[in-house]
Design an enzyme around this catalytic site. Structure first.
Site, PDB file in Angstrom:
ATOM      1  N   LYS A   1     -10.279   6.963  -1.292  1.00 33.08           N
ATOM      2  CA  LYS A   1     -10.260   6.348   0.029  1.00 33.08           C
ATOM      3  C   LYS A   1     -11.598   6.604   0.718  1.00 33.08           C
ATOM      4  O   LYS A   1     -12.146   7.712   0.666  1.00 33.08           O
ATOM      5  CB  LYS A   1      -9.127   6.926   0.870  1.00 33.08           C
ATOM      6  CG  LYS A   1      -7.745   6.692   0.271  1.00 33.08           C
ATOM      7  CD  LYS A   1      -7.373   5.225   0.267  1.00 33.08           C
ATOM      8  CE  LYS A   1      -5.950   5.022  -0.222  1.00 33.08           C
ATOM      9  NZ  LYS A   1      -5.525   3.606  -0.127  1.00 33.08           N
TER      10      LYS A   1
ATOM     11  N   ASP B   1     -11.583   2.377  -1.649  1.00 31.22           N
ATOM     12  CA  ASP B   1     -10.639   1.592  -0.846  1.00 31.22           C
ATOM     13  C   ASP B   1     -10.873   1.909   0.621  1.00 31.22           C
ATOM     14  O   ASP B   1     -10.679   3.046   1.063  1.00 31.22           O
ATOM     15  CB  ASP B   1      -9.211   1.968  -1.258  1.00 31.22           C
ATOM     16  CG  ASP B   1      -8.139   1.147  -0.549  1.00 31.22           C
ATOM     17  OD1 ASP B   1      -8.481   0.335   0.327  1.00 31.22           O
ATOM     18  OD2 ASP B   1      -6.949   1.337  -0.881  1.00 31.22           O
TER      19      ASP B   1
ATOM     20  N   GLU C   1     -11.932  -2.063  -2.251  1.00 37.45           N
ATOM     21  CA  GLU C   1     -10.638  -2.646  -1.923  1.00 37.45           C
ATOM     22  C   GLU C   1     -10.501  -2.789  -0.407  1.00 37.45           C
ATOM     23  O   GLU C   1     -10.856  -1.868   0.343  1.00 37.45           O
ATOM     24  CB  GLU C   1      -9.556  -1.725  -2.468  1.00 37.45           C
ATOM     25  CG  GLU C   1      -8.151  -2.253  -2.359  1.00 37.45           C
ATOM     26  CD  GLU C   1      -7.186  -1.359  -3.127  1.00 37.45           C
ATOM     27  OE1 GLU C   1      -6.035  -1.241  -2.692  1.00 37.45           O
ATOM     28  OE2 GLU C   1      -7.603  -0.789  -4.158  1.00 37.45           O
TER      29      GLU C   1
ATOM     30  N   GLU D   1      -3.098  -6.524  -1.177  1.00 37.86           N
ATOM     31  CA  GLU D   1      -1.865  -5.785  -0.895  1.00 37.86           C
ATOM     32  C   GLU D   1      -1.299  -6.122   0.471  1.00 37.86           C
ATOM     33  O   GLU D   1      -0.090  -6.002   0.690  1.00 37.86           O
ATOM     34  CB  GLU D   1      -2.079  -4.277  -1.012  1.00 37.86           C
ATOM     35  CG  GLU D   1      -2.882  -3.647   0.112  1.00 37.86           C
ATOM     36  CD  GLU D   1      -3.005  -2.144  -0.036  1.00 37.86           C
ATOM     37  OE1 GLU D   1      -2.213  -1.426   0.594  1.00 37.86           O
ATOM     38  OE2 GLU D   1      -3.897  -1.694  -0.778  1.00 37.86           O
TER      39      GLU D   1
ATOM     40  N   ASP E   1       1.341  -7.389  -4.430  1.00 38.70           N
ATOM     41  CA  ASP E   1       2.231  -6.324  -3.983  1.00 38.70           C
ATOM     42  C   ASP E   1       3.654  -6.844  -4.127  1.00 38.70           C
ATOM     43  O   ASP E   1       3.964  -7.956  -3.691  1.00 38.70           O
ATOM     44  CB  ASP E   1       1.934  -5.956  -2.528  1.00 38.70           C
ATOM     45  CG  ASP E   1       2.765  -4.787  -2.044  1.00 38.70           C
ATOM     46  OD1 ASP E   1       2.218  -3.685  -1.906  1.00 38.70           O
ATOM     47  OD2 ASP E   1       3.968  -4.969  -1.784  1.00 38.70           O
TER      48      ASP E   1
ATOM     49  N   HIS F   1      -1.271  -3.603  -6.552  1.00 43.72           N
ATOM     50  CA  HIS F   1      -1.135  -2.453  -5.658  1.00 43.72           C
ATOM     51  C   HIS F   1       0.200  -1.780  -5.924  1.00 43.72           C
ATOM     52  O   HIS F   1       1.211  -2.433  -6.151  1.00 43.72           O
ATOM     53  CB  HIS F   1      -1.173  -2.943  -4.208  1.00 43.72           C
ATOM     54  CG  HIS F   1      -0.777  -1.908  -3.207  1.00 43.72           C
ATOM     55  ND1 HIS F   1       0.384  -1.992  -2.454  1.00 43.72           N
ATOM     56  CD2 HIS F   1      -1.380  -0.757  -2.824  1.00 43.72           C
ATOM     57  CE1 HIS F   1       0.471  -0.947  -1.661  1.00 43.72           C
ATOM     58  NE2 HIS F   1      -0.570  -0.179  -1.857  1.00 43.72           N
TER      59      HIS F   1
END
Length: 462
Positions: free
Chosen positions: A221, A249, A275, A301, A324, A351
């Site tokens: 992240k 992400d 992402e 997602e 998703d 995801h």
């Protein structure tokens, strides 16, 4: 004359896990998620049960549950779905009510609630057929698969004839790919090392462990402090070496210019993709990010429906499509998205994580391999190693690969004691307060399965 089984009830439960206590799932936009599920159980007159869910991160889970209850009358009283035609008709009824559709249309809470019910219907139908959903889908004819898709708004990018051509081209190799899938599994990547709540030592330890466990891709992240992002990505790269992919992400954190600037700075550490660099609704923004810096772009997602995916592909805005299982309106709409991606030649990397998302989306990726794209090249499914113990048929990842589910259904059934323990706000885990001092039934015997009756009462039943 055969007696037709009917759907007699829809139960919905607000189930929440206090993951914010350990910062599991923390990212730049969602620092304190409590991973949650509006958990749906369909019951039939003959004793059948179908299970589905909609994933949230805490507050608002009750709103999704209320939306499921509003849609329940479209499900109860109808024949239990068993065929592609049944599942297509149910999907249309749940997504095209003239008044409830106004709340979207085809997006947001009402659409997600429809997806939970659609997925529960697929679980029911596949269970009745004695097949896992990936195999149940893969056994359908190209014509039946095309019938599942709502082509409204898609035909400028994908027509029914286009879809039939894709599916017919893949049909001869289905059996061989299904055999390879059962023998080899499906590639996975893990996000577990990369939560923003981890300190540097935890990041490094978990990154090394992921590689030792067989993963060839991890994810971090990013999106908070730029110096922290650089340091953490450098540490991760040093920990795993040059041969392991590291995706990053941002969870929608940046404006377009910010994304271009931040990714240019991160590029020397070779991130595999970025992402959700910006708003999930900003198709042209994603295209600008993709063209403005060297890191590949992945998103989806939080894409609301098949139309957003269509535009992302038409605009050349993505290198990887991230479906998703519980954001759009269930299996049917995800079949449409898989076909769109195949038409445009873009890999699908789903995801997952959350509550039950690994369990669900593995079926969709495996169906894509067997019956749609016919390839696993550049494709991986996200994996997060938590909360699987609450499912009766949990996702299994070994050696960095998902093992193909063999149990009938959609792998969505939660253990009754888990539902009872974590139901919000009256489950014992939540009554215990923030420190979790009160012992719950789940703590006493987490593997116990009390049978089909979730609650022993009527609460949570629509």
């Amino acid at each position: 004359m055969a007696v037709t089984d009917t759907v007699t009830g829809v139960e919905v439960h607000d189930v929440r896990f206090p993951t914010s206590r350990e910062l599991t799932g923390s990212d730049a936009m969602h620092p304190d998620p409590d991973y949650s599920a509006a958990y749906v159980v369909l019951s039939t007159a003959a004793g059948g049960r179908g299970h589905g869910l909609c994933f949230t991160i805490g507050r608002g889970n009750d709103v999704v549950a209320a939306a499921v209850r509003a849609l329940a009358p479209f499900v109860t009283g109808r024949p239990a779905p068993a065929t592609a035609a049944d599942l297509a008709a149910l999907h249309r009824d749940l997504t095209h009510d003239s008044q409830l559709r106004w709340l979207g249309p085809e997006k947001g809470v009402a659409h997600m609630a429809a997806g939970a019910l659609v997925n529960a219907a697929w679980d029911l139908a596949a269970t009745r057929a004695g097949l896992p959903v990936w195999a149940f889908l893969s056994a359908m004819s190209p014509e039946d698969l095309v019938s599942l898709v709502d082509f409204r708004y898609l035909t400028d990018a994908l027509t029914p004839d286009d879809a039939l051509a894709i599916l017919r081209a893949a049909e001869p190799g289905r059996a061989g790919r299904a055999a390879r899938l059962k023998a080899e599994g499906y590639p996975a990547y893990t996000t577990s090392p990369g939560w923003l709540g981890h300190d540097d030592a935890t990041l490094v330890r978990l990154a090394r462990k992921a590689v030792a466990d067989g993963f060839r891709q991890i994810k971090l992240k990013v999106g908070a402090d730029p110096d922290d992002d650089l340091r953490r990505l450098r540490l991760a790269r040093e920990a795993v070496g040059p041969g392991v992919r590291i995706a990053v992400d941002a969870n929608q954190r940046w404006d377009v210019a910010d994304a271009v600037r931040r990714l240019t700075a991160l590029a020397p550490y070779d991130p595999y993709w970025i992402e959700e660099p910006t708003s999930p609704d900003d198709v042209l923004g994603h295209a600008a990010v993709r063209s403005g810096q060297p890191v590949k772009v992945a998103t989806g997602e939080h894409a609301a429906n098949r139309v957003v995916f269509k535009q992302l592909l038409q605009a050349g805005a993505v290198d990887f499509v991230q479906i998703d299982a519980a954001r759009v309106a269930g299996v049917n709409e995800n079949v449409a998205i898989l076909l769109l991606a195949a038409k445009h030649g873009v890999p699908v990397c789903p995801h997952a994580g959350g509550v039950g998302l690994c369990e669900l989306v593995q079926h969709l990726a495996m169906f894509d391999y067997v019956a749609v794209s016919g390839t696993r090249r550049d494709r991986v499914i996200e994996y997060v190693d938590h909360l699987h113990e609450h499912f009766t048929d949990p996702a299994v990842v070994t050696g960095g690969r998902y093992r193909a589910p063999t149990a009938p259904g959609f792998s969505a059934r939660m253990k009754p004691l888990s539902v009872a323990a974590y139901r919000f706000p009256d489950g014992p885990v939540w009554r215990a307060g923030p420190d979790g001092d009160q012992e719950s039934d789940q703590d006493q015997d987490p593997d116990q399965d009390a049978g089909p009756d979730l609650t022993g009462g009527q609460e949570g039943t629509a």
